[in-house]
Design a protein around this motif. Structure first.
Motif, PDB file in Angstrom:
ATOM      1  N   ALA A  17      12.773   2.689   6.685  1.00 48.08           N
ATOM      2  CA  ALA A  17      13.588   2.180   7.792  1.00 48.08           C
ATOM      3  C   ALA A  17      13.722   3.250   8.874  1.00 48.08           C
ATOM      4  O   ALA A  17      13.608   2.967  10.075  1.00 48.08           O
ATOM      5  CB  ALA A  17      14.960   1.748   7.276  1.00 48.08           C
ATOM      6  N   GLU A  18      13.945   4.473   8.443  1.00 45.38           N
ATOM      7  CA  GLU A  18      14.050   5.577   9.407  1.00 45.38           C
ATOM      8  C   GLU A  18      12.746   5.754  10.187  1.00 45.38           C
ATOM      9  O   GLU A  18      12.767   5.990  11.399  1.00 45.38           O
ATOM     10  CB  GLU A  18      14.379   6.894   8.681  1.00 45.38           C
ATOM     11  CG  GLU A  18      15.819   6.967   8.201  1.00 45.38           C
ATOM     12  CD  GLU A  18      16.049   8.138   7.232  1.00 45.38           C
ATOM     13  OE1 GLU A  18      17.193   8.322   6.812  1.00 45.38           O
ATOM     14  OE2 GLU A  18      15.064   8.833   6.901  1.00 45.38           O
ATOM     15  N   ALA A  19      11.620   5.650   9.482  1.00 45.64           N
ATOM     16  CA  ALA A  19      10.320   5.821  10.144  1.00 45.64           C
ATOM     17  C   ALA A  19      10.123   4.749  11.222  1.00 45.64           C
ATOM     18  O   ALA A  19       9.672   5.038  12.333  1.00 45.64           O
ATOM     19  CB  ALA A  19       9.187   5.755   9.121  1.00 45.64           C
ATOM     20  N   ILE A  20      10.479   3.520  10.885  1.00 45.45           N
ATOM     21  CA  ILE A  20      10.352   2.426  11.850  1.00 45.45           C
ATOM     22  C   ILE A  20      11.251   2.677  13.056  1.00 45.45           C
ATOM     23  O   ILE A  20      10.827   2.542  14.216  1.00 45.45           O
ATOM     24  CB  ILE A  20      10.694   1.077  11.170  1.00 45.45           C
ATOM     25  CG1 ILE A  20       9.609   0.724  10.127  1.00 45.45           C
ATOM     26  CG2 ILE A  20      10.845  -0.040  12.206  1.00 45.45           C
ATOM     27  CD1 ILE A  20       9.943  -0.488   9.259  1.00 45.45           C
TER      28      ILE A  20
ATOM     29  N   MET B   9       0.880  -1.170   0.000  1.00 43.83           N
ATOM     30  CA  MET B   9       0.000   0.000   0.000  1.00 43.83           C
ATOM     31  C   MET B   9       0.912   1.212   0.000  1.00 43.83           C
ATOM     32  O   MET B   9       1.941   1.219   0.677  1.00 43.83           O
ATOM     33  CB  MET B   9      -0.814   0.073   1.303  1.00 43.83           C
ATOM     34  CG  MET B   9      -1.903  -0.932   1.438  1.00 43.83           C
ATOM     35  SD  MET B   9      -2.666  -0.826   3.115  1.00 43.83           S
ATOM     36  CE  MET B   9      -3.549   0.747   3.000  1.00 43.83           C
ATOM     37  N   ASP B  10       0.523   2.244  -0.730  1.00 40.52           N
ATOM     38  CA  ASP B  10       1.313   3.479  -0.713  1.00 40.52           C
ATOM     39  C   ASP B  10       1.096   4.196   0.605  1.00 40.52           C
ATOM     40  O   ASP B  10       0.010   4.737   0.845  1.00 40.52           O
ATOM     41  CB  ASP B  10       0.880   4.400  -1.860  1.00 40.52           C
ATOM     42  CG  ASP B  10       1.635   4.087  -3.137  1.00 40.52           C
ATOM     43  OD1 ASP B  10       2.613   3.304  -3.087  1.00 40.52           O
ATOM     44  OD2 ASP B  10       1.261   4.627  -4.186  1.00 40.52           O
ATOM     45  N   VAL B  11       2.095   4.189   1.458  1.00 39.43           N
ATOM     46  CA  VAL B  11       2.007   4.960   2.689  1.00 39.43           C
ATOM     47  C   VAL B  11       3.241   5.856   2.765  1.00 39.43           C
ATOM     48  O   VAL B  11       4.302   5.515   2.236  1.00 39.43           O
ATOM     49  CB  VAL B  11       1.923   4.060   3.949  1.00 39.43           C
ATOM     50  CG1 VAL B  11       0.627   3.258   3.947  1.00 39.43           C
ATOM     51  CG2 VAL B  11       3.120   3.135   4.070  1.00 39.43           C
ATOM     52  N   THR B  12       3.089   6.977   3.408  1.00 34.57           N
ATOM     53  CA  THR B  12       4.226   7.877   3.582  1.00 34.57           C
ATOM     54  C   THR B  12       5.036   7.422   4.797  1.00 34.57           C
ATOM     55  O   THR B  12       4.523   6.695   5.661  1.00 34.57           O
ATOM     56  CB  THR B  12       3.750   9.319   3.828  1.00 34.57           C
ATOM     57  OG1 THR B  12       3.057   9.346   5.077  1.00 34.57           O
ATOM     58  CG2 THR B  12       2.823   9.792   2.709  1.00 34.57           C
ATOM     59  N   PRO B  13       6.286   7.856   4.893  1.00 35.63           N
ATOM     60  CA  PRO B  13       7.066   7.529   6.103  1.00 35.63           C
ATOM     61  C   PRO B  13       6.343   7.983   7.378  1.00 35.63           C
ATOM     62  O   PRO B  13       6.329   7.252   8.368  1.00 35.63           O
ATOM     63  CB  PRO B  13       8.374   8.288   5.881  1.00 35.63           C
ATOM     64  CG  PRO B  13       8.521   8.367   4.391  1.00 35.63           C
ATOM     65  CD  PRO B  13       7.126   8.543   3.872  1.00 35.63           C
TER      66      PRO B  13
ATOM     67  N   ASP C   6       3.418   6.440  12.304  1.00 33.37           N
ATOM     68  CA  ASP C   6       2.198   6.473  13.136  1.00 33.37           C
ATOM     69  C   ASP C   6       1.627   5.064  13.336  1.00 33.37           C
ATOM     70  O   ASP C   6       1.203   4.709  14.437  1.00 33.37           O
ATOM     71  CB  ASP C   6       1.135   7.365  12.493  1.00 33.37           C
ATOM     72  CG  ASP C   6       1.540   8.830  12.448  1.00 33.37           C
ATOM     73  OD1 ASP C   6       2.459   9.229  13.176  1.00 33.37           O
ATOM     74  OD2 ASP C   6       0.931   9.582  11.657  1.00 33.37           O
ATOM     75  N   PHE C   7       1.605   4.269  12.264  1.00 35.36           N
ATOM     76  CA  PHE C   7       1.094   2.894  12.382  1.00 35.36           C
ATOM     77  C   PHE C   7       1.943   2.107  13.396  1.00 35.36           C
ATOM     78  O   PHE C   7       1.410   1.288  14.146  1.00 35.36           O
ATOM     79  CB  PHE C   7       1.146   2.169  11.034  1.00 35.36           C
ATOM     80  CG  PHE C   7       0.186   2.705   9.998  1.00 35.36           C
ATOM     81  CD1 PHE C   7      -0.984   3.355  10.368  1.00 35.36           C
ATOM     82  CD2 PHE C   7       0.443   2.541   8.642  1.00 35.36           C
ATOM     83  CE1 PHE C   7      -1.877   3.838   9.409  1.00 35.36           C
ATOM     84  CE2 PHE C   7      -0.446   3.014   7.680  1.00 35.36           C
ATOM     85  CZ  PHE C   7      -1.605   3.663   8.061  1.00 35.36           C
ATOM     86  N   PHE C   8       3.265   2.354  13.376  1.00 37.27           N
ATOM     87  CA  PHE C   8       4.133   1.621  14.295  1.00 37.27           C
ATOM     88  C   PHE C   8       3.953   2.103  15.720  1.00 37.27           C
ATOM     89  O   PHE C   8       3.882   1.299  16.653  1.00 37.27           O
ATOM     90  CB  PHE C   8       5.592   1.719  13.841  1.00 37.27           C
ATOM     91  CG  PHE C   8       5.979   0.603  12.916  1.00 37.27           C
ATOM     92  CD1 PHE C   8       5.373   0.465  11.671  1.00 37.27           C
ATOM     93  CD2 PHE C   8       6.912  -0.356  13.286  1.00 37.27           C
ATOM     94  CE1 PHE C   8       5.685  -0.580  10.815  1.00 37.27           C
ATOM     95  CE2 PHE C   8       7.240  -1.417  12.448  1.00 37.27           C
ATOM     96  CZ  PHE C   8       6.631  -1.523  11.210  1.00 37.27           C
ATOM     97  N   VAL C   9       3.897   3.416  15.928  1.00 40.52           N
ATOM     98  CA  VAL C   9       3.720   3.931  17.296  1.00 40.52           C
ATOM     99  C   VAL C   9       2.426   3.360  17.883  1.00 40.52           C
ATOM    100  O   VAL C   9       2.397   2.890  19.025  1.00 40.52           O
ATOM    101  CB  VAL C   9       3.693   5.476  17.310  1.00 40.52           C
ATOM    102  CG1 VAL C   9       3.246   5.997  18.685  1.00 40.52           C
ATOM    103  CG2 VAL C   9       5.069   6.036  16.967  1.00 40.52           C
ATOM    104  N   TYR C  10       1.367   3.379  17.100  1.00 42.98           N
ATOM    105  CA  TYR C  10       0.060   2.880  17.569  1.00 42.98           C
ATOM    106  C   TYR C  10       0.158   1.405  17.965  1.00 42.98           C
ATOM    107  O   TYR C  10      -0.221   1.004  19.074  1.00 42.98           O
ATOM    108  CB  TYR C  10      -0.975   3.065  16.457  1.00 42.98           C
ATOM    109  CG  TYR C  10      -2.397   2.716  16.849  1.00 42.98           C
ATOM    110  CD1 TYR C  10      -3.279   3.699  17.285  1.00 42.98           C
ATOM    111  CD2 TYR C  10      -2.861   1.417  16.771  1.00 42.98           C
ATOM    112  CE1 TYR C  10      -4.593   3.385  17.631  1.00 42.98           C
ATOM    113  CE2 TYR C  10      -4.172   1.092  17.118  1.00 42.98           C
ATOM    114  CZ  TYR C  10      -5.025   2.075  17.549  1.00 42.98           C
ATOM    115  OH  TYR C  10      -6.321   1.752  17.900  1.00 42.98           O
TER     116      TYR C  10
END
Lengths: 254, 254, 254, 254
Positions: B126-129, B77-81, B86-90
């Protein structure tokens, strides 16, 4: 100097759907109840709301709801106490993630929609909510209706309870909200609402729908941010409090 | 005594739908990657899986995925960093809630499905994660593919990285997994899989599909719990390691 | 008397979340593209929108989207042609249920969000959409971009195609929309928009962003109902058409 | 020759999650109740199940449920009759889409989970279900419990009703199912189940838990496909019927 908290539901937008005037209302309140994605809110909205609260010095609370986005958590679903506990641990944890990320603490938890009433009616549900909160962090406050039995449950688990006052709703002689479908249940007059708030803060009492003056100890006033006229109402409530030298203060600083 | 971690995806059941043999497999592994409700898992499954891991001395990891229950987080799915963060923090927050409730620490995070590969291909992901993990708690480890650049990103944020080895998958000369649609990509022979694991742990090398012996430093072996024969394979991998005096140890104790 | 259809996206509210000014806009258009619950819309909104269209003599179309309520169907997801076909059969069927219940026919189908563009780029997706429509009812029209290849696909399946014109978007020399991030891509001037519509209807041409006048045969103009100023724009477009003796007519009556 | 229908819930798999032994069971039944995506099932599963039913000459029914994938439609939610009607129109329409695509007719509708019981207890809900069906197509049959009042409601709307018999469940003197938590409520003995079915088909009676023999006119026997031993039970029921010259026949051909 007397103090009181103003709490408001926030962060209930979802994806493309914007709800409420969070950006404006947050400047006038001291505690925000933030949707956690089950009845409303999504991870992006949660991040933005937590950051906005941080910038405005507003205390952040989790506002867990039933897993019913379509019904906005406002209709009853049969859930067991264990299921409710799990829903709360999940949602409180998720919001705490955004608080941790923002470097602030999670101040409180308030049950959304039908769940607040459910906790009053079925004490096993109140216990489930208190268990969820206390297992995560006993320093997180539970913000709920003014009620003797639920308070006992929370305190027996070592949990702090804060009671909230609905200034725009009539109370009956049992100190319960008069159901919305009864005449006089909802108060629309700003001056009347302001007067009721000052009475609560200064004298610790509420005048019931049948004219009795009863003791009522509440630390927070619930205000709204998603109805026409809501912003103006919040501004007037705040002005009235300030004019009477009452400080609007987050729950954690009371 | 040499040590290695065995990690396995768990807690991907949803509601009435049971997935995998978690109850059996958990007795043979040392780290569990627990679904967080987006691609699989639900609050009840998360609680049970965390408790089961605690009882078995297994380290608990969050296994965040894309918000695509229907596609099991396995399609792009096209998601932005920022959205990914946000998905990971949640999801990390939600699982950490269950860890807090169980009185254990959240050991690691592993990206689910297409997201691990995405982090290799697009370093902004990777940075977002890494940002999501480090903002919540820098002591949580990131479990991911063996890769130089992603390691640098994590370490620059003060985050610990653990690399995992796919014993049943062939690697190419770039130390990347051979795509599943190529001949020889998947290794089915148990003896061969056992041999590759011992080589990795004892010599720190992998033999690529074209016969080169390359250095590869991995702290964890990824095993499976949801395919026919999965349980027997995990048992044999464990037996082989124990027979060679290699301790199966959670990531946090390596 | 010349005729043209005005189509508008509608019925994208969801639960507690209201989107757009459907009740007002519907009085000025002739065809409604109704959300089917995947990217927006819910069963209650669908019923109300279909009834409202019936009362206003507006043709009803299904507006199927990707299963991504959070992303409003606006971000790419990797789906196979078979999956897309299934998503369309499901959503078209669901909306047709409300049309059957209202005693009206389902006039057309328009792909939502990223899917219209996807059908242009990947003809297997156009085929999947046409298969879904034609398997349900060959009399349902497909409303889509002006495009030669997609038209051929539809016609080879015995399906009627209607082309729509974006009056507020610039076209390039290939008769494709200029991407939004390029200068001049979006036209805001009402007089200019009115002029472009009249040129299209009366002369069957469009003036491209680089000044060429190209043939373009479109039966419908796409208008919007969910942005500030949208209602006023629709009213002005309608007035302009009526002032030039052009009848605003549902697709099925063209 | 006597005839009876065997109906079974099918198509309740979701995404990566497989439920039941549909491929095997479908060879022994005559009507399939197909999940429509709210409590179970997804567009891909729906297509496959409809095609499988077509290939096996099995009548297809819609099996609409509450919008509660997590709870599998098995827990009560407060919905209004209008909301229930909308849920049914949506789901029946969606499944009818797959029937239209497959070139077969939608034979029947059966309410899922708590909804069948709800229709018995609250006749406004029975009316809502009947309205949804009859508005879409009066030739679609309603498959439900044996009940006098619900039958009257359906017939007053010109709808055909088929009653189903639970061969593995005890009935009380009111011809209602004995609740599962009472002793003797569930019958496990195959011979007993076979005997009860033959009695129903040949004599039109049921023997209640307290030994009364009561008239009961049912056209269909409900069998299961998702429990251990389910397949063997269905095979034995079918064999027993065939051995007694009773034809297993879809509802629409009775």
């Amino acid at each position: 100097m007397k103090k009181v908290d103003l709490n408001c539901d926030m962060g209930e937008s979802f994806g493309h759907h914007k709800l409420g005037m969070d950006e404006e209302v947050i400047r006038y309140i001291s505690s925000a109840n933030v949707g956690c994605g089950f009845h409303g809110g999504d991870p992006h909205v949660m991040r933005k709301t937590v950051m906005m609260a941080k910038e405005n010095g507003v205390g952040v609370g989790a506002h867990p709801g039933l897993p019913d986005l379509l019904g906005f958590g406002r209709r009853h679903m049969d859930v067991t106490p264990q299921e409710l506990e799990d829903f709360f641990v999940y949602q409180i944890g998720a919001l705490k993630g955004f608080c941790d990320a923002a470097g602030i603490r999670l101040q409180h938890v308030k049950a959304h929609g039908v769940l607040s009433g459910l906790a009053e009616k079925d004490l096993r549900m109140a216990e489930a909510i208190c268990r969820a909160i206390s297992m995560i962090d006993k320093d997180i406050l539970w913000l709920t209706y003014f009620g003797t039995k639920t308070r006992e449950i929370a305190e027996s688990m070592g949990l702090g309870v804060m009671a909230e006052f609905y200034a725009d709703r009539a109370y009956n002689a049992e100190r319960l909200l008069v159901p919305r479908n009864q005449a006089g249940a909802v108060i629309h007059d700003v001056a009347e609402i302001q007067k009721r708030i000052l009475q609560l803060v200064n004298e610790g009492t509420v005048t019931t729908i049948d004219g009795q003056v009863l003791d009522m100890s509440c630390q927070s006033i619930c205000v709204h941010g998603d109805t026409p006229g809501a912003l103006e109402m919040v501004q007037k409530i705040r002005s009235s409090l300030e004019a009477h030298d009452i400080a609007i203060t987050p729950l954690s600083e009371l």
